[in-house]
Design a protein around this motif. Sequence first.
Motif, PDB file in Angstrom:
ATOM      1  N   ILE A 168       0.836  -1.202   0.000  1.00  0.00           N
ATOM      2  CA  ILE A 168       0.000   0.000   0.000  1.00  0.00           C
ATOM      3  C   ILE A 168       0.871   1.253   0.000  1.00  0.00           C
ATOM      4  CG2 ILE A 168      -1.766   1.313   1.225  1.00  0.00           C
ATOM      5  CD1 ILE A 168      -2.724  -1.312   2.484  1.00  0.00           C
ATOM      6  N   ALA A 169       1.721   1.381   1.008  1.00  0.00           N
ATOM      7  CA  ALA A 169       2.556   2.577   1.133  1.00  0.00           C
ATOM      8  C   ALA A 169       3.855   2.220   1.841  1.00  0.00           C
ATOM      9  CB  ALA A 169       1.819   3.682   1.895  1.00  0.00           C
ATOM     10  N   CYS A 170       4.835   3.085   1.731  1.00  0.00           N
ATOM     11  CA  CYS A 170       6.100   2.873   2.444  1.00  0.00           C
ATOM     12  C   CYS A 170       6.587   4.200   2.999  1.00  0.00           C
ATOM     13  CB  CYS A 170       7.154   2.248   1.526  1.00  0.00           C
ATOM     14  SG  CYS A 170       7.993   3.431   0.464  1.00  0.00           S
ATOM     15  N   GLY A 171       7.528   4.136   3.947  1.00  0.00           N
ATOM     16  CA  GLY A 171       8.083   5.351   4.532  1.00  0.00           C
ATOM     17  C   GLY A 171       9.096   5.022   5.599  1.00  0.00           C
ATOM     18  N   ARG A 172       9.558   6.053   6.284  1.00  0.00           N
ATOM     19  CA  ARG A 172      10.598   5.868   7.304  1.00  0.00           C
ATOM     20  C   ARG A 172      10.099   5.048   8.478  1.00  0.00           C
ATOM     21  NH1 ARG A 172      11.285  12.073   8.009  1.00  0.00           N
ATOM     22  NH2 ARG A 172       9.040  11.741   7.709  1.00  0.00           N
ATOM     23  N   ASP A 173       8.839   5.253   8.857  1.00  0.00           N
ATOM     24  CA  ASP A 173       8.231   4.490   9.956  1.00  0.00           C
ATOM     25  C   ASP A 173       6.724   4.656   9.859  1.00  0.00           C
ATOM     26  OD1 ASP A 173       7.727   7.044  11.110  1.00  0.00           O
ATOM     27  OD2 ASP A 173       9.631   6.971  12.185  1.00  0.00           O
ATOM     28  N   ALA A 174       5.999   4.278  10.922  1.00  0.00           N
ATOM     29  CA  ALA A 174       4.535   4.270  10.866  1.00  0.00           C
ATOM     30  C   ALA A 174       3.933   5.647  10.599  1.00  0.00           C
ATOM     31  CB  ALA A 174       3.974   3.704  12.168  1.00  0.00           C
ATOM     32  N   ALA A 175       4.639   6.707  10.941  1.00  0.00           N
ATOM     33  CA  ALA A 175       4.111   8.048  10.702  1.00  0.00           C
ATOM     34  C   ALA A 175       3.873   8.305   9.218  1.00  0.00           C
ATOM     35  CB  ALA A 175       5.072   9.097  11.265  1.00  0.00           C
ATOM     36  N   ASP A 176       4.623   7.611   8.349  1.00  0.00           N
ATOM     37  CA  ASP A 176       4.509   7.821   6.908  1.00  0.00           C
ATOM     38  C   ASP A 176       3.523   6.891   6.227  1.00  0.00           C
ATOM     39  OD1 ASP A 176       6.469   9.800   7.033  1.00  0.00           O
ATOM     40  OD2 ASP A 176       8.098   8.408   6.581  1.00  0.00           O
ATOM     41  N   ILE A 177       3.057   5.855   6.912  1.00  0.00           N
ATOM     42  CA  ILE A 177       2.245   4.839   6.223  1.00  0.00           C
ATOM     43  C   ILE A 177       0.855   4.657   6.838  1.00  0.00           C
ATOM     44  CG2 ILE A 177       4.303   3.596   5.460  1.00  0.00           C
ATOM     45  CD1 ILE A 177       3.700   1.508   7.654  1.00  0.00           C
ATOM     46  N   ALA A 178       0.445   5.524   7.738  1.00  0.00           N
ATOM     47  CA  ALA A 178      -0.853   5.387   8.402  1.00  0.00           C
ATOM     48  C   ALA A 178      -1.986   5.346   7.383  1.00  0.00           C
ATOM     49  CB  ALA A 178      -1.069   6.531   9.375  1.00  0.00           C
ATOM     50  N   PHE A 179      -2.964   4.447   7.591  1.00  0.00           N
ATOM     51  CA  PHE A 179      -4.073   4.337   6.638  1.00  0.00           C
ATOM     52  C   PHE A 179      -4.998   5.538   6.715  1.00  0.00           C
ATOM     53  CE2 PHE A 179      -5.559   2.113  10.461  1.00  0.00           C
ATOM     54  CZ  PHE A 179      -6.823   2.671  10.656  1.00  0.00           C
ATOM     55  N   LEU A 180      -5.036   6.240   7.863  1.00  0.00           N
ATOM     56  CA  LEU A 180      -5.841   7.443   8.005  1.00  0.00           C
ATOM     57  C   LEU A 180      -5.124   8.417   8.924  1.00  0.00           C
ATOM     58  CD1 LEU A 180      -8.428   9.115   7.638  1.00  0.00           C
ATOM     59  CD2 LEU A 180      -9.447   7.825   9.532  1.00  0.00           C
ATOM     60  N   SER A 181      -4.905   9.618   8.421  1.00  0.00           N
ATOM     61  CA  SER A 181      -4.307  10.695   9.224  1.00  0.00           C
ATOM     62  C   SER A 181      -5.237  11.897   9.151  1.00  0.00           C
ATOM     63  CB  SER A 181      -2.924  11.080   8.687  1.00  0.00           C
ATOM     64  OG  SER A 181      -2.051   9.981   8.684  1.00  0.00           O
ATOM     65  N   THR A 182      -5.458  12.545  10.283  1.00  0.00           N
ATOM     66  CA  THR A 182      -6.346  13.703  10.308  1.00  0.00           C
ATOM     67  C   THR A 182      -5.676  14.866  11.028  1.00  0.00           C
ATOM     68  OG1 THR A 182      -7.393  12.977  12.369  1.00  0.00           O
ATOM     69  CG2 THR A 182      -8.412  12.269  10.301  1.00  0.00           C
TER      70      THR A 182
END
Length: 265
Positions: A228-242
């Motif tokens: 789905i997505a990739c990044g440095r850690d969970a902050a970059d790949i969250a399924f929903l950010s608000t």
Amino acid sequence: MKIRVRAELVYRFDPPTDAIYKIHAARWPGQEILHEQLTVTPERSFHEDVDADFGARTLRARLSGEVAVHYEALVDNGRLMGLPPGATQQDWNDLPADVLTYLWPSRYCPSDQFGRFVERQFGGTEGGERVLAILDWIAENIDYERGVSDSETTAARTFIDRAGVCRDFTHLGITLCRASGIPARAVSAYADQLNPPDFHAIFEVWLSNGWWLVDPTRLAPIEGLVRIACGRDAADIAFLSTQGTCEWVRQSITAVAEDETARAA
């Protein structure tokens, strides 16, 4: 392998707030999206962004009230293979420039604090052998347990608590790999055979001039993963950010290999 994925996210946004979703299968080389459909109830207009490197897609909009987002896709993820012990580790000078960022510490992965530990624990190994030794250590020393961690838990905290869920396992694996000089990044995925079904946090390492997916929880087979997505850690790949607060109403995620679907029918 062809895998049918579904995600239904129903949240209430009150007061109205900006939201970003990362639930689409990525347009990653070797991963082909054969069919997909997105339904939003009530109907909303989203802006879609596509990451040029990974092919991850994000949806963003300002939302209010109860919003149901339903995504369904049939994805051919190609032929994913497990990491071989002989995968080679490159000198930093030989790494592609876009890989270098995954060597450094990040918000949840303080790899600069683990250099002495990895040399004592895994000294004498490198490359694929080092990564597999790290995965074995995590399996032997970290318990999969809900409720131990939260959204602020770092790899250092997990190392102390010796328990967590998939994102904690992933953060610790990334941290130990980076401390070993191996580029590593977080990946969100749909996962066939994951029980209970959910968005799955795993990671991948750069060895032998390519990215290799690994699952530190060992809860899902590598060949059944859909990126789905990739990044440095969970902050970059969250399924929903608000930007503001939102309230969970209901949510369901499934991933089923097409041959399993046929047998079930």
